[in-house]
Design an enzyme around this catalytic site. Structure first.
Site, mmCIF file in Angstrom:
data_model
loop_
_atom_site.group_PDB
_atom_site.id
_atom_site.type_symbol
_atom_site.label_atom_id
_atom_site.label_comp_id
_atom_site.label_asym_id
_atom_site.label_seq_id
_atom_site.Cartn_x
_atom_site.Cartn_y
_atom_site.Cartn_z
ATOM 1 C CG HIS A 212 -0.261 0.025 2.468
ATOM 2 N ND1 HIS A 212 0.053 -1.305 3.279
ATOM 3 C CD2 HIS A 212 0.367 1.315 3.181
ATOM 4 C CE1 HIS A 212 0.653 0.152 4.119
ATOM 5 N NE2 HIS A 212 0.764 1.323 4.588
HETATM 6 C C1 UD1 Z 1 -2.389 5.172 6.200
HETATM 7 C C2 UD1 Z 1 -0.543 5.448 6.648
HETATM 8 C C3 UD1 Z 1 0.447 4.434 6.640
HETATM 9 C C4 UD1 Z 1 0.148 3.703 7.550
HETATM 10 C C5 UD1 Z 1 -1.190 3.056 6.070
HETATM 11 C C6 UD1 Z 1 -2.212 1.868 6.521
HETATM 12 C C7 UD1 Z 1 -0.273 8.825 6.815
HETATM 13 C C8 UD1 Z 1 0.676 8.987 6.239
HETATM 14 N N1 UD1 Z 1 0.041 6.681 6.559
HETATM 15 O O1 UD1 Z 1 -1.624 5.739 5.446
HETATM 16 O O2 UD1 Z 1 1.626 4.916 7.164
HETATM 17 O O3 UD1 Z 1 0.563 2.611 6.783
HETATM 18 O O4 UD1 Z 1 -2.702 3.527 6.892
HETATM 19 O O5 UD1 Z 1 -3.356 1.210 6.747
HETATM 20 O O6 UD1 Z 1 -0.880 8.496 7.765
HETATM 21 N N2 UD1 Z 1 -8.869 4.818 2.478
HETATM 22 C C9 UD1 Z 1 -10.369 4.265 2.081
HETATM 23 N N3 UD1 Z 1 -10.936 3.653 4.067
HETATM 24 C C10 UD1 Z 1 -10.732 4.131 5.152
HETATM 25 C C11 UD1 Z 1 -9.381 4.347 4.349
HETATM 26 C C12 UD1 Z 1 -9.041 5.021 3.411
HETATM 27 O O7 UD1 Z 1 -11.040 4.280 1.523
HETATM 28 O O8 UD1 Z 1 -11.076 3.707 5.682
HETATM 29 C C13 UD1 Z 1 -8.245 5.294 1.283
HETATM 30 C C14 UD1 Z 1 -8.783 6.224 0.860
HETATM 31 O O9 UD1 Z 1 -8.803 7.098 -0.610
HETATM 32 C C15 UD1 Z 1 -7.365 7.353 0.998
HETATM 33 C C16 UD1 Z 1 -6.559 6.307 0.938
HETATM 34 O O10 UD1 Z 1 -7.455 4.819 1.224
HETATM 35 O O11 UD1 Z 1 -7.953 8.397 0.146
HETATM 36 C C17 UD1 Z 1 -4.911 6.179 1.938
HETATM 37 O O12 UD1 Z 1 -5.536 6.758 2.911
HETATM 38 P P1 UD1 Z 1 -4.977 7.498 4.185
HETATM 39 O O13 UD1 Z 1 -5.249 7.157 5.214
HETATM 40 O O14 UD1 Z 1 -4.366 8.776 3.308
HETATM 41 O O15 UD1 Z 1 -3.570 6.963 3.236
HETATM 42 P P2 UD1 Z 1 -3.060 5.451 4.007
HETATM 43 O O16 UD1 Z 1 -2.477 5.123 2.349
HETATM 44 O O17 UD1 Z 1 -3.748 4.062 4.686
#
Ligand code: UD1
Length: 370
Positions: A212
């Site tokens: 991811h």
């Molecule tokens: C975040 C952390 C990363 C961790 C990861 C574990 C930061 C900078 N990054 O990354 O260190 O390893 O979590 O999962 O904080 N989304 C959903 N549903 C959710 C959450 C996210 O659909 O419940 C999607 C959204 O499109 C979002 C994308 O995932 O834009 C990324 O989510 P985000 O929290 O920004 O970062 P992660 O890639 O999950």
């Protein structure tokens, strides 16, 4: 610095999936301390049921006291939203100390709010450094540590990093790896469920994949290369691939689907299922931070598709190997590492299931762990 008193209010802030397994042992240890009130704020950074509620359930965590419901956004939007919504909560609840976990945006945002309000900050998983400033998590780690009064280090290298940056020794507590507490507690249940069976597989017969990181999935050319490696590995062994929402979105954008049935894409799995699948795998291919540690503890071979790691103890004393995001390199390393289990118990110091208790001892009792 005086420890929180016997009638302390401790406030934990969590937001993303990898935070929750770090919170659970601390919450349990604090609940055993008389006179301590522990509040939990969920920022809502992760909000999908399988990214949050299911993990809370597996860990036996109560519903958070406050949910800031920030959701997704750019880094600035997400960090700013957490700060704006957390500030009034912090003013109103007036804790003696806040605890933040790991390296996600929720961690740094909450630490910054607390530091500006003069509230003490304890950072669980302090001192990890990849040296790679292009990782958002590295920025979060460095800034959070700079803002923290109590720094809870998971490994000796983390202590050394903090000392090299000039953090006074009395602020640093070598408490061990709190995530291993959750693993130790739930592993018997996870193994007993034998989750590979639901996929028609036997133990040690499959490769578990999680990817991811922006560095692997956001650039279409790199992502194609890594996916090609996964497919090629799938031609030798069945692959189970629980797909993170970010990765799912990139797959959809690239109109990618695995050819044939060897690579099985799954929705994100619960904590216990993931633990069971990890424990039963013949090899794990990942770019996660926590999975490097879990595989090392379990003795399961792990390939981390990254040029560096903030967890070097998993390379020196664990089962982890770094591999570049290139098809041929990943496939060759997978062939080499397949089934190379480390026999015997994990020898990494203070990865022993007692870290939550040590953290509570520092926060509530002023204990020291050097
Ligand atoms: C975040 C952390 C990363 C961790 C990861 C574990 C930061 C900078 N990054 O990354 O260190 O390893 O979590 O999962 O904080 N989304 C959903 N549903 C959710 C959450 C996210 O659909 O419940 C999607 C959204 O499109 C979002 C994308 O995932 O834009 C990324 O989510 P985000 O929290 O920004 O970062 P992660 O890639 O999950």
């Amino acid at each position: 610095m005086s420890p929180a008193s016997a009638s302390a209010v401790v406030l934990s802030v969590v937001g993303a999936r990898p935070n929750f397994m770090k919170l659970a042992p601390v919450a349990a240890a604090l609940s055993r301390r008389p006179g301590v009130r522990h509040l939990v704020v969920h920022t809502g950074q992760h909000y999908d049921p399988e990214m949050s509620d299911a993990i809370f359930r597996d860990l036996g965590l109560p519903t958070p006291d406050v949910d800031l419901e920030v959701g997704s956004g750019s880094h600035a939007q997400q960090t700013a939203a957490i700060m704006q919504r957390f500030e009034p909560v912090l003013i109103e609840s007036r804790p003696d100390i806040i605890l933040v976990y790991g390296d996600v945006n929720s961690t740094v945002a909450a630490a910054l709010v607390a530091a500006k309000l003069g509230v003490r900050v304890g950072h669980v998983e302090a001192g990890l450094r990849s040296g790679d400033w292009s990782m958002p998590e590295e920025i979060n780690r460095v800034v959070t540590d700079r803002l923290s009064d109590l720094l809870f280090a998971p490994s000796r290298d983390a202590v050394a990093n903090l000392r090299a940056e000039g953090v006074p020794a009395e602020r640093i507590h070598f408490v061990g790896n709190v995530m291993i507490d959750s693993l130790v507690r739930l592993l018997p249940d996870a193994r007993q469920r034998a989750p590979w069976g639901a996929h028609g597989l036997s133990e040690r017969s499959y490769v578990l994949v999680t990817l991811h990181r922006p560095s692997n999935v956001d650039d279409p050319a790199v992502f194609r290369e890594v996916l090609a490696a996964v497919e090629e590995i799938g031609s030798c062994h069945p692959v189970l691939f629980p797909v993170h929402p970010r990765t799912r979105a990139r797959m959809t954008a690239a109109s990618w689907a695995p050819r044939g049935s060897a690579v099985r894409l799954l929705d994100p799995v619960s904590y216990i299922e993931m633990l069971g699948l990890t424990a039963g795998a013949g090899l794990v291919v990942t770019d996660s931070g926590g999975v490097q540690e879990e595989t090392s503890f379990l003795g399961v071979p792990c390939l981390t598709v990254r040029p560096n790691t903030e967890r070097p103890v998993t390379l020196t004393a664990g089962t982890n190997r770094l591999v570049p995001s290139e098809r041929a390199a990943i496939v060759a390393a997978a062939k080499q590492q397949w089934s190379r289990y480390a026999a015997g118990p994990c020898a990494i110091e203070r990865w022993d299931g007692g870290t939550g208790e040590r953290i509570a001892g520092v926060v509530c009792g002023g204990e020291r762990f050097e």
